[in-house]
Design a protein around this motif. Structure first.
Motif, mmCIF file in Angstrom:
data_model
loop_
_atom_site.group_PDB
_atom_site.id
_atom_site.type_symbol
_atom_site.label_atom_id
_atom_site.label_comp_id
_atom_site.label_asym_id
_atom_site.label_seq_id
_atom_site.Cartn_x
_atom_site.Cartn_y
_atom_site.Cartn_z
ATOM 1 N N CYS A 62 0.866 -1.184 0.000
ATOM 2 C CA CYS A 62 0.000 0.000 0.000
ATOM 3 C C CYS A 62 0.900 1.231 0.000
ATOM 4 N N GLU A 63 0.696 2.079 -0.978
ATOM 5 C CA GLU A 63 1.505 3.295 -1.065
ATOM 6 C C GLU A 63 0.601 4.510 -1.107
ATOM 7 N N THR A 64 0.994 5.521 -0.332
ATOM 8 C CA THR A 64 0.289 6.798 -0.365
ATOM 9 C C THR A 64 1.319 7.912 -0.269
ATOM 10 N N THR A 65 0.969 9.036 -0.838
ATOM 11 C CA THR A 65 1.826 10.215 -0.727
ATOM 12 C C THR A 65 0.966 11.378 -0.259
ATOM 13 N N ASP A 66 1.378 11.976 0.848
ATOM 14 C CA ASP A 66 0.707 13.154 1.374
ATOM 15 C C ASP A 66 1.542 14.354 0.933
ATOM 16 N N GLU A 67 1.129 14.972 -0.164
ATOM 17 C CA GLU A 67 1.884 16.095 -0.729
ATOM 18 C C GLU A 67 1.978 17.265 0.243
ATOM 19 N N GLN A 68 0.893 17.508 0.993
ATOM 20 C CA GLN A 68 0.888 18.636 1.919
ATOM 21 C C GLN A 68 1.911 18.428 3.028
ATOM 22 N N ALA A 69 1.977 17.202 3.570
ATOM 23 C CA ALA A 69 2.944 16.911 4.627
ATOM 24 C C ALA A 69 4.318 16.581 4.049
ATOM 25 N N GLY A 70 4.382 16.214 2.762
ATOM 26 C CA GLY A 70 5.656 15.888 2.138
ATOM 27 C C GLY A 70 6.184 14.527 2.540
ATOM 28 N N ILE A 71 5.267 13.559 2.724
ATOM 29 C CA ILE A 71 5.676 12.222 3.177
ATOM 30 C C ILE A 71 5.103 11.167 2.240
#
Length: 192
Positions: A62-71
């Motif tokens: 499972c992959e996710t990217t939180d652009e706002q947090a930069g993670i």
């Protein structure tokens, strides 16, 4: 499929009869191939079934990217890996995290916010395993380990990487005070 299998069986039986110099005619070989095909199919199905039960379990990634947090977060085989989106995957901390994740079953989470800092969460199964982690990260002084709730924390260094170590479940392991003291995991108490 059975026609293809029957043809393969016929070819191999014919070859075997010639190599072994068996007195079989082409009609005998054809009849043998026709009669043995169902039995061979059953054997192949049985082997496929055995293979299916012994094949390792496939884990979902499972992959996710939180652009706002930069993670960027990846979860695989019960291990959560978080890395800053601006951190190079070839950085010392990212490479160390990958090494620990791929080689150590105790690792349950890695956090790489910068190129030289690694947050490492492990769940050691024994006092020896906890001692190994402390030694691996150059944490020699038992006084530098802090216990809070159900985890123990310490900061160590591996190469050019500062490592914040969290040992999940370690206080329970340390409840065997005598063994923990013998292994140098607890500081000797001084009497005033």
């Amino acid at each position: 499929m059975s026609g293809h299998l029957q043809q393969q069986l016929h070819t191999r039986l014919d070859l075997a009869a010639k190599v072994l110099n068996l007195p079989l005619t082409a009609e005998h070989v054809e009849r043998l191939a026709a009669e043995l095909t169902p039995a061979i199919q059953a054997l192949l199905a049985e082997q496929a079934d055995i293979h299916a039960t012994t094949t390792p379990i496939r884990y979902a990634v499972c992959e996710t990217t939180d652009e706002q947090a930069g993670i960027h977060t990846t979860t695989y085989a019960g291990c959560t890996s978080r890395i800053g989106t601006d951190v190079d995957l070839d950085s010392p901390a990212a490479l160390l995290a990958e090494e620990f994740r791929s080689r150590q079953p105790d690792v349950i989470a890695t956090d790489v916010p910068t190129a030289t800092y690694l947050g490492l969460t492990v769940r050691p199964r024994s006092l020896n395993a906890w001692r190994w982690w402390l030694d691996k990260l150059n944490i020699a002084d038992p006084m530098s380990v802090t216990v809070q709730g159900s985890a123990a924390y310490a900061v160590g260094v591996k190469g050019a990487v500062a490592v914040q170590l969290c040992g999940d479940g370690v206080p329970e392991l340390l409840s065997d005070v005598g063994a923990a003291r013998l292994m140098g995991l607890l500081a000797e108490q001084t009497t005033p």
